[in-house]
Structures are given as structure tokens and as C-alpha cells.
Design a protein around this motif. Structure first.
Motif, PDB file in Angstrom:
ATOM      1  N   LEU A   1     -26.612 -29.271  14.193  1.00 53.82           N
ATOM      2  CA  LEU A   1     -27.992 -28.912  13.891  1.00 53.82           C
ATOM      3  C   LEU A   1     -28.928 -29.644  14.837  1.00 53.82           C
ATOM      4  CD1 LEU A   1     -29.946 -28.118  10.872  1.00 53.82           C
ATOM      5  CD2 LEU A   1     -30.671 -30.186  12.063  1.00 53.82           C
ATOM      6  N   VAL A   2     -29.910 -28.914  15.355  1.00 54.68           N
ATOM      7  CA  VAL A   2     -30.950 -29.505  16.196  1.00 54.68           C
ATOM      8  C   VAL A   2     -32.274 -29.317  15.476  1.00 54.68           C
ATOM      9  CG1 VAL A   2     -32.081 -29.498  18.447  1.00 54.68           C
ATOM     10  CG2 VAL A   2     -29.634 -28.919  18.273  1.00 54.68           C
ATOM     11  N   GLY A   3     -32.883 -30.428  15.065  1.00 50.86           N
ATOM     12  CA  GLY A   3     -34.139 -30.365  14.333  1.00 50.86           C
ATOM     13  C   GLY A   3     -35.129 -31.367  14.883  1.00 50.86           C
ATOM     14  N   ASP A   4     -36.359 -31.287  14.397  1.00 50.00           N
ATOM     15  CA  ASP A   4     -37.367 -32.247  14.872  1.00 50.00           C
ATOM     16  C   ASP A   4     -37.854 -33.169  13.760  1.00 50.00           C
ATOM     17  OD1 ASP A   4     -38.806 -30.139  13.606  1.00 50.00           O
ATOM     18  OD2 ASP A   4     -40.630 -30.744  14.662  1.00 50.00           O
ATOM     19  N   GLN A   5     -37.390 -32.963  12.532  1.00 48.87           N
ATOM     20  CA  GLN A   5     -37.885 -33.752  11.402  1.00 48.87           C
ATOM     21  C   GLN A   5     -36.731 -34.471  10.696  1.00 48.87           C
ATOM     22  OE1 GLN A   5     -41.146 -34.008  10.509  1.00 48.87           O
ATOM     23  NE2 GLN A   5     -41.707 -32.695  12.240  1.00 48.87           N
ATOM     24  N   PRO A   6     -37.022 -35.594  10.070  1.00 51.23           N
ATOM     25  CA  PRO A   6     -35.981 -36.271   9.274  1.00 51.23           C
ATOM     26  C   PRO A   6     -35.362 -35.338   8.220  1.00 51.23           C
ATOM     27  CG  PRO A   6     -37.880 -37.717   9.538  1.00 51.23           C
ATOM     28  CD  PRO A   6     -38.278 -36.378  10.124  1.00 51.23           C
ATOM     29  N   SER A   7     -36.164 -34.415   7.663  1.00 50.45           N
ATOM     30  CA  SER A   7     -35.628 -33.502   6.644  1.00 50.45           C
ATOM     31  C   SER A   7     -34.555 -32.582   7.220  1.00 50.45           C
ATOM     32  CB  SER A   7     -36.755 -32.671   6.021  1.00 50.45           C
ATOM     33  OG  SER A   7     -37.473 -31.974   7.019  1.00 50.45           O
ATOM     34  N   ASP A   8     -34.662 -32.251   8.503  1.00 51.74           N
ATOM     35  CA  ASP A   8     -33.628 -31.434   9.148  1.00 51.74           C
ATOM     36  C   ASP A   8     -32.309 -32.210   9.208  1.00 51.74           C
ATOM     37  OD1 ASP A   8     -35.353 -29.228   9.813  1.00 51.74           O
ATOM     38  OD2 ASP A   8     -36.143 -30.412  11.478  1.00 51.74           O
ATOM     39  N   LEU A   9     -32.430 -33.465   9.631  1.00 48.86           N
ATOM     40  CA  LEU A   9     -31.215 -34.276   9.796  1.00 48.86           C
ATOM     41  C   LEU A   9     -30.579 -34.568   8.443  1.00 48.86           C
ATOM     42  CD1 LEU A   9     -32.350 -36.716  12.624  1.00 48.86           C
ATOM     43  CD2 LEU A   9     -31.374 -34.418  12.765  1.00 48.86           C
ATOM     44  N   GLU A  10     -31.422 -34.739   7.424  1.00 47.42           N
ATOM     45  CA  GLU A  10     -30.892 -34.973   6.083  1.00 47.42           C
ATOM     46  C   GLU A  10     -30.185 -33.722   5.560  1.00 47.42           C
ATOM     47  OE1 GLU A  10     -30.383 -37.525   4.380  1.00 47.42           O
ATOM     48  OE2 GLU A  10     -29.979 -36.705   2.389  1.00 47.42           O
ATOM     49  N   ALA A  11     -30.741 -32.554   5.833  1.00 44.00           N
ATOM     50  CA  ALA A  11     -30.087 -31.305   5.416  1.00 44.00           C
ATOM     51  C   ALA A  11     -28.728 -31.167   6.101  1.00 44.00           C
ATOM     52  CB  ALA A  11     -30.976 -30.104   5.746  1.00 44.00           C
ATOM     53  N   ALA A  12     -28.668 -31.509   7.380  1.00 44.57           N
ATOM     54  CA  ALA A  12     -27.392 -31.453   8.103  1.00 44.57           C
ATOM     55  C   ALA A  12     -26.385 -32.404   7.455  1.00 44.57           C
ATOM     56  CB  ALA A  12     -27.607 -31.811   9.570  1.00 44.57           C
ATOM     57  N   ARG A  13     -26.853 -33.600   7.147  1.00 45.26           N
ATOM     58  CA  ARG A  13     -25.962 -34.594   6.531  1.00 45.26           C
ATOM     59  C   ARG A  13     -25.418 -34.073   5.203  1.00 45.26           C
ATOM     60  NH1 ARG A  13     -25.460 -38.430   2.964  1.00 45.26           N
ATOM     61  NH2 ARG A  13     -27.467 -37.978   1.983  1.00 45.26           N
ATOM     62  N   ARG A  14     -26.310 -33.496   4.390  1.00 48.58           N
ATOM     63  CA  ARG A  14     -25.877 -32.993   3.081  1.00 48.58           C
ATOM     64  C   ARG A  14     -24.949 -31.792   3.206  1.00 48.58           C
ATOM     65  NH1 ARG A  14     -31.485 -33.250  -0.564  1.00 48.58           N
ATOM     66  NH2 ARG A  14     -32.019 -35.399  -0.009  1.00 48.58           N
ATOM     67  N   ALA A  15     -25.063 -31.053   4.304  1.00 42.31           N
ATOM     68  CA  ALA A  15     -24.185 -29.895   4.533  1.00 42.31           C
ATOM     69  C   ALA A  15     -22.870 -30.310   5.189  1.00 42.31           C
ATOM     70  CB  ALA A  15     -24.900 -28.858   5.401  1.00 42.31           C
ATOM     71  N   GLY A  16     -22.805 -31.548   5.601  1.00 44.31           N
ATOM     72  CA  GLY A  16     -21.568 -32.042   6.204  1.00 44.31           C
ATOM     73  C   GLY A  16     -21.396 -31.666   7.662  1.00 44.31           C
ATOM     74  N   ILE A  17     -22.535 -31.485   8.353  1.00 43.65           N
ATOM     75  CA  ILE A  17     -22.447 -31.191   9.793  1.00 43.65           C
ATOM     76  C   ILE A  17     -23.250 -32.237  10.572  1.00 43.65           C
ATOM     77  CG2 ILE A  17     -22.199 -28.723   9.303  1.00 43.65           C
ATOM     78  CD1 ILE A  17     -25.027 -28.318  10.473  1.00 43.65           C
ATOM     79  N   ALA A  18     -23.012 -32.261  11.868  1.00 44.55           N
ATOM     80  CA  ALA A  18     -23.733 -33.203  12.729  1.00 44.55           C
ATOM     81  C   ALA A  18     -25.158 -32.718  12.942  1.00 44.55           C
ATOM     82  CB  ALA A  18     -23.020 -33.331  14.076  1.00 44.55           C
ATOM     83  N   GLY A  19     -26.045 -33.654  13.189  1.00 44.12           N
ATOM     84  CA  GLY A  19     -27.425 -33.297  13.461  1.00 44.12           C
ATOM     85  C   GLY A  19     -28.017 -34.222  14.512  1.00 44.12           C
ATOM     86  N   VAL A  20     -28.893 -33.660  15.326  1.00 43.35           N
ATOM     87  CA  VAL A  20     -29.601 -34.469  16.315  1.00 43.35           C
ATOM     88  C   VAL A  20     -31.075 -34.124  16.264  1.00 43.35           C
ATOM     89  CG1 VAL A  20     -27.688 -34.778  17.926  1.00 43.35           C
ATOM     90  CG2 VAL A  20     -29.188 -32.778  18.150  1.00 43.35           C
ATOM     91  N   ARG A  21     -31.897 -35.117  16.600  1.00 40.77           N
ATOM     92  CA  ARG A  21     -33.348 -34.906  16.600  1.00 40.77           C
ATOM     93  C   ARG A  21     -33.821 -34.572  18.009  1.00 40.77           C
ATOM     94  NH1 ARG A  21     -37.664 -38.033  17.760  1.00 40.77           N
ATOM     95  NH2 ARG A  21     -39.633 -37.155  16.999  1.00 40.77           N
ATOM     96  N   PHE A  22     -34.505 -33.432  18.100  1.00 44.18           N
ATOM     97  CA  PHE A  22     -35.128 -33.033  19.370  1.00 44.18           C
ATOM     98  C   PHE A  22     -36.486 -33.715  19.456  1.00 44.18           C
ATOM     99  CE2 PHE A  22     -37.926 -29.642  21.350  1.00 44.18           C
ATOM    100  CZ  PHE A  22     -37.592 -29.954  22.658  1.00 44.18           C
ATOM    101  N   PRO A  23     -36.700 -34.520  20.498  1.00 43.69           N
ATOM    102  CA  PRO A  23     -37.942 -35.296  20.578  1.00 43.69           C
ATOM    103  C   PRO A  23     -39.095 -34.543  21.214  1.00 43.69           C
ATOM    104  CG  PRO A  23     -36.479 -35.928  22.362  1.00 43.69           C
ATOM    105  CD  PRO A  23     -35.746 -34.875  21.556  1.00 43.69           C
ATOM    106  N   GLY A  24     -38.880 -33.291  21.607  1.00 41.52           N
ATOM    107  CA  GLY A  24     -39.911 -32.543  22.314  1.00 41.52           C
ATOM    108  C   GLY A  24     -39.577 -32.479  23.796  1.00 41.52           C
TER     109      GLY A  24
END
Ligand code: MG
Length: 175
Positions: free
Chosen positions: A138-161
Motif C-alpha cells: 500500500l502506498v498512502g500519504d496519511q498515518p490512517s493509510d499505513l494503519e489500514a495496511a497494517r490491519r489488513a496484513g500487508i506492507a505499507g509505505v508513506r509517500f511524502p509528496g
């Protein structure tokens, strides 16, 4: 061959606002769509690499009565058309229109399982497309994106812009 099929597919799952398009706040109509630099090119590269490209997006603007689900669909149709010009595609959009403070009663929910940071949209995408959670990013820009990835059991990274293609080039993508 059978094992490879059972292993499921690889995917990059994008948040939308602030990742694929600039986040102008409640982007509900196509005239407010401004692609993130490098995003269209990056999606084409993922397509050609055989990765699924999925979008999971909270759209509380629907719950707040700023625009309706049809407007969201129109915007996504424009995104698909823009990408098609480049020979690129988004395989699926998953949208959560619910919010705890909805002004439109039908969309009021205290903690909808689809609204990130809950993992509902991601879990639906994994099931619908037979995605291997171990080969999803998952590529997201918010902590909520990364938390959703964590809860779904997949990797997540934050796009800084910046340029999304340049950013993805720095990552080890699923294969
Ligand atoms: Mg975002």
C-alpha cells in the motif's frame, strides 16, 4: 504452475488523494483533478510489470453532502480515460463514502469497517483479485493509510509528496 497460481497475485494498492492526485480537499468533481507528477507514468510501469493497480479511498465528502457517489464515479472515469491515453489502467477503485459525522444519514456510521484506518476496503480488494497479502504494497500519504495496511496484513509505505514515479523507483516493489 499450480503453486504459482495458488500464491496469488501481486498488487500495488494506492490511496488516492495526496498520492495519485494532489489533495485539494474534497476532490469530488473532475475539474478539480490534478494528477500527481509522475503518477500516470508510474501506473503504466506497474501495469507492464504485471502488477495489479488498485485504489482504496475514503470519500467522506459523500457523507458530508459535498458531492455524491455518482460524482466520485465520474471522477474515476476521467482518471481511467486519462490513463488510457497513456496505455495505462487502474484495475479497480474501492471507495468508502461513510463517516461518523455524516450530514447525509445514509452514510452515517460510527466506525465503518471500510473507512481507513479500518482495513475493509483493502481486504475486499485482496479477496476480489486473489491478491497474495505477502505480495501487496500500500502506498498512502496519511498515518490512517499505513494503519489500514497494517490491519489488513500487508506492507505499507508513506509517500511524502513530489514525483510519484521517482518515489516508487526507490522501493522494492512486489513481484
Ligand atoms: Mg490521502
Amino acid at each position: 504452475m499450480r503453486e504459482a497460481m495458488n500464491a496469488g497475485r501481486a498488487a500495488v494498492i494506492f490511496d488516492r488523494d495526496g498520492v495519485l492526485n494532489l489533495d485539494h480537499g474534497y476532490v469530488g468533481e473532475p475539474d478539480r483533478l490534478e494528477w500527481t507528477p509522475g503518477a500516470r507514468r508510474a501506473i503504466g510501469r506497474l501495469n507492464r510489470a504485471g502488477l495489479l493497480v488498485i485504489v482504496v479511498t475514503n470519500q467522506s465528502g459523500v457523507a458530508r453532502g459535498r458531492f455524491d457517489e455518482a460524482a466520485v464515479d465520474r471522477l474515476h472515469a476521467v482518471m481511467r480515460a486519462d490513463l488510457a491515453q497513456d496505455g495505462a489502467r487502474i484495475d479497480a477503485f474501492y471507495v468508502c463514502p461513510f463517516h461518523s459525522e455524516a450530514t447525509v444519514a445514509a452514510y452515517r456510521h460510527p466506525d465503518h469497517p471500510d473507512r481507513k484506518p479500518n482495513p475493509g476496503l483493502i481486504l475486499k480488494a485482496l479477496a476480489d483479485w486473489a491478491i497474495d497479502p505477502g505480495r501487496a504494497l500500500l502506498v498512502g500519504d496519511q498515518p490512517s493509510d499505513l494503519e489500514a495496511a497494517r490491519r489488513a496484513g500487508i506492507a505499507g509505505v508513506r509517500f511524502p509528496g513530489g514525483d510519484l514515479g521517482d518515489f516508487l523507483a526507490t522501493l522494492t516493489l512486489p513481484k
